[in-house]
Scaffold this active site. Structure first.
Site, short mmCIF file in Angstrom:
data_model
loop_
_atom_site.label_atom_id
_atom_site.label_comp_id
_atom_site.label_asym_id
_atom_site.label_seq_id
_atom_site.Cartn_x
_atom_site.Cartn_y
_atom_site.Cartn_z
N HIS A 85 66.26 66.55 18.34
CA HIS A 85 65.99 66.54 19.78
C HIS A 85 66.67 67.72 20.45
CE1 HIS A 85 64.62 64.03 23.26
NE2 HIS A 85 65.39 64.91 23.89
N HIS A 129 65.57 71.20 23.43
CA HIS A 129 64.58 71.72 24.36
C HIS A 129 64.73 73.23 24.52
CE1 HIS A 129 63.90 67.58 25.74
NE2 HIS A 129 65.19 67.47 25.94
N ARG A 133 55.26 62.69 23.94
CA ARG A 133 56.39 62.10 24.65
C ARG A 133 55.99 61.58 26.02
NH1 ARG A 133 61.85 64.75 27.22
NH2 ARG A 133 63.35 63.20 26.48
N HIS A 149 67.57 58.68 22.80
CA HIS A 149 68.91 58.49 23.36
C HIS A 149 69.40 57.03 23.29
CE1 HIS A 149 68.08 62.52 24.47
NE2 HIS A 149 67.45 62.28 25.61
N ASP A 153 70.29 67.08 21.76
CA ASP A 153 69.86 67.11 23.16
C ASP A 153 70.23 68.43 23.83
OD1 ASP A 153 68.51 66.08 25.40
OD2 ASP A 153 70.35 65.28 26.25
#
Length: 306
Positions: A48, A50, A139, A193, A261
């Site tokens: 995970h 971005h 997602r 999460h 994250d």
């Protein structure tokens, strides 16, 4: 017990990646400069992360607008943590515009898979192109916006043929509300999460009970990511989140994933977490070597098709 040649080469490969990170260097959007104590197995996956690029338009109503975070920035984190593979997730910031995701996949040299954000306007030909690029799931961000929940069942039916999964990030209360709907999806389900299990109820909450039931169904995966989200105790140990993570490992380590994250878009610029310390938490959440190998490598290799 003597170490096998294969295991020696795996360890050597991982150490070579970690040791390429210069001492004292700082990774963008990450606190600290030390390497983790935990050495990930060769082929481990950050499930995970971005990418952000201000050259692309922000979606109307987007709540999160972080600074630019490039693949080159992220590769510094990979070096620091000793990782090679990643899963790039299109953030809510760009709505259904997946161009940054596709750019990252193209530049990853085969070491990335992608999670896209789509709506029902996507064509079958476009789905095929996304699959060829490395996309393996869609997602639904129910906290910060993105794809409409109205499209959940129809889109899940369309991507099932590609063996994609549905990934959901939501509040704990919303997850409970959606439990039966998520259970009946034709695809596998990934919960971001740790399901935003609320504190201080933690493992005694209705949210955790719903996650346990979904895991028991055999089609659900949970990401051990973002311990700072909802933690009242905070860094470095996130002690109130630890029982949730440990109990998830106890319930089903074969359905867990780990993610950084990065670049931590929900955290202020001056309060980013220490990614090495977060990775090291896995040693206490999952003290068994075999479970950590599953979480860091074997499970994501199976789910994302590395």
């Amino acid at each position: 017990m003597p170490i096998t040649r294969r295991r020696f080469l795996q360890i050597s490969s991982t150490l070579a990646v970690a040791c390429s990170f210069p001492a004292g260097a700082r990774v963008p959007f990450s606190r600290g400069d030390e390497r983790p104590t935990l050495i990930p197995p060769a082929g481990s996956v950050d499930c995970h992360m971005h990418l952000y690029d201000s050259r692309y338009p922000v979606a109307p109503g987007a709540k999160l607008r972080p600074a630019d975070a490039s693949l080159e920035d992220y590769r510094q984190l990979q070096q620091r943590l000793g990782l090679q593979r990643m899963v790039i997730v299109t953030p809510s910031t760009y709505g259904t515009d997946n161009r940054i995701l596709l750019n990252g996949l193209a530049a990853s040299n085969g070491n990335a898979r992608g999670i896209a954000v789509l709506d029902m306007s996507v064509t079958d030909d476009e789905l095929q192109r996304l699959h060829q690029a490395g996309v393996r799931g869609i997602r639904f961000n129910l906290r910060y916006g993105g794809a409409s929940l109205d499209d959940l069942d129809a889109l899940a039916a369309r991507v099932q043929a590609l063996n994609w999964h549905v990934q959901v990030v939501s509040s704990g209360d919303k997850l409970v509300e959606l439990e039966s709907r998520l259970k009946n999806l034709p695809t596998s389900l990934v919960i971001d999460h740790m399901g935003h299990v609320p504190q201080p109820d933690g493992v005694n909450s209705t949210t955790f009970a719903a996650i346990r039931r979904l895991l028991d169904g055999g089609k659900t995966w949970v990401k051990l990511s973002g311990p700072y989200i909802g933690s009242h105790s905070g860094a470095p140990d996130y002690a109130d989140i630890a029982p949730v993570a440990r109990e998830l490992v106890k319930i089903n380590p074969e359905r867990l994933l780990w993610g950084s994250d990065w670049p931590h878009p929900t955290m202020p610029v001056d309060n980013k977490p220490d990614d090495a310390a977060i990775l090291d938490l896995l040693a206490t959440w999952a003290p068994n070597d075999r479970d950590r190998q599953r979480i860091l490598r074997d499970n994501p290799v199976e789910l994302y098709g590395f």
